[in-house]
Design an enzyme around this catalytic site. Structure first.
Site, PDB file in Angstrom:
ATOM      1  N   ASP A 175     -12.387 -99.493   2.117  1.00 38.30           N
ATOM      2  CA  ASP A 175     -12.855 -98.251   1.510  1.00 38.30           C
ATOM      3  C   ASP A 175     -11.915 -97.922   0.350  1.00 38.30           C
ATOM      4  O   ASP A 175     -10.700 -97.826   0.531  1.00 38.30           O
ATOM      5  CB  ASP A 175     -12.854 -97.123   2.546  1.00 38.30           C
ATOM      6  CG  ASP A 175     -13.671 -95.917   2.119  1.00 38.30           C
ATOM      7  OD1 ASP A 175     -14.006 -95.800   0.926  1.00 38.30           O
ATOM      8  OD2 ASP A 175     -13.963 -95.087   2.988  1.00 38.30           O
ATOM      9  N   TYR A 176     -12.473 -97.806  -0.826  1.00 36.80           N
ATOM     10  CA  TYR A 176     -11.696 -97.447  -2.008  1.00 36.80           C
ATOM     11  C   TYR A 176     -11.620 -95.938  -2.124  1.00 36.80           C
ATOM     12  O   TYR A 176     -12.627 -95.250  -2.002  1.00 36.80           O
ATOM     13  CB  TYR A 176     -12.351 -98.022  -3.274  1.00 36.80           C
ATOM     14  CG  TYR A 176     -12.276 -99.517  -3.352  1.00 36.80           C
ATOM     15  CD1 TYR A 176     -11.194-100.142  -3.961  1.00 36.80           C
ATOM     16  CD2 TYR A 176     -13.274-100.317  -2.803  1.00 36.80           C
ATOM     17  CE1 TYR A 176     -11.114-101.523  -4.033  1.00 36.80           C
ATOM     18  CE2 TYR A 176     -13.200-101.701  -2.868  1.00 36.80           C
ATOM     19  CZ  TYR A 176     -12.126-102.291  -3.486  1.00 36.80           C
ATOM     20  OH  TYR A 176     -12.054-103.658  -3.550  1.00 36.80           O
TER      21      TYR A 176
END
Length: 98
Positions: free
Chosen positions: A5-6
Site C-alpha cells: 500500500d503506497y
C-alpha cells in the site's frame, strides 16, 4: 504473495522524518494497522478458497506500507518502508471472528 500500500502522508520535510517510529505513529493515527490486517484476512480467505494447496506460512510474504515522500534510493528500505508479517494464528483468529 505480498500486500503493498503506497501512502503519501506528510510526516515532515526531511527523509529522517520517515523513520520507523514516525511511520509507526502515523500507522496508528490513521488506523493503517487495522487496515492491513483486514486486507491480509481478505487475501487469506481468497487464496484459501481459490487454491487448495495454499499455506499461509509458505505462500504469504509480508505487508509493506510505502511512505513515498520518505523513500529514496540513497536510503533504501531504511526510511519510508514499513513492513510486517502478521502471524498465521492471528490471521486465522481474525478470519474466524469475521
Amino acid at each position: 504473495f505480498y500486500l503493498v500500500d503506497y501512502k503519501t502522508n506528510f510526516l515532515g520535510p526531511q527523509p529522517q522524518h520517515y523513520d520507523l517510529p514516525s511511520m509507526t505513529a502515523a500507522m496508528g493515527e490513521h488506523h493503517y494497522f487495522l487496515q492491513y490486517h483486514l486486507y491480509t484476512v481478505a487475501l487469506y480467505r481468497y487464496l484459501r478458497h481459490r487454491w487448495s494447496g495454499f499455506d499461509y506460512d509458505r505462500h504469504f510474504g509480508q505487508v509493506f506500507y510505502l511512505f513515498v515522500r520518505g523513500m529514496s534510493p540513497k536510503t533504501g528500505s531504511r526510511l519510508g518502508v514499513f513492513a510486517d508479517r502478521p502471524s498465521r494464528e492471528l490471521i486465522e483468529a481474525l478470519s474466524n471472528r469475521l
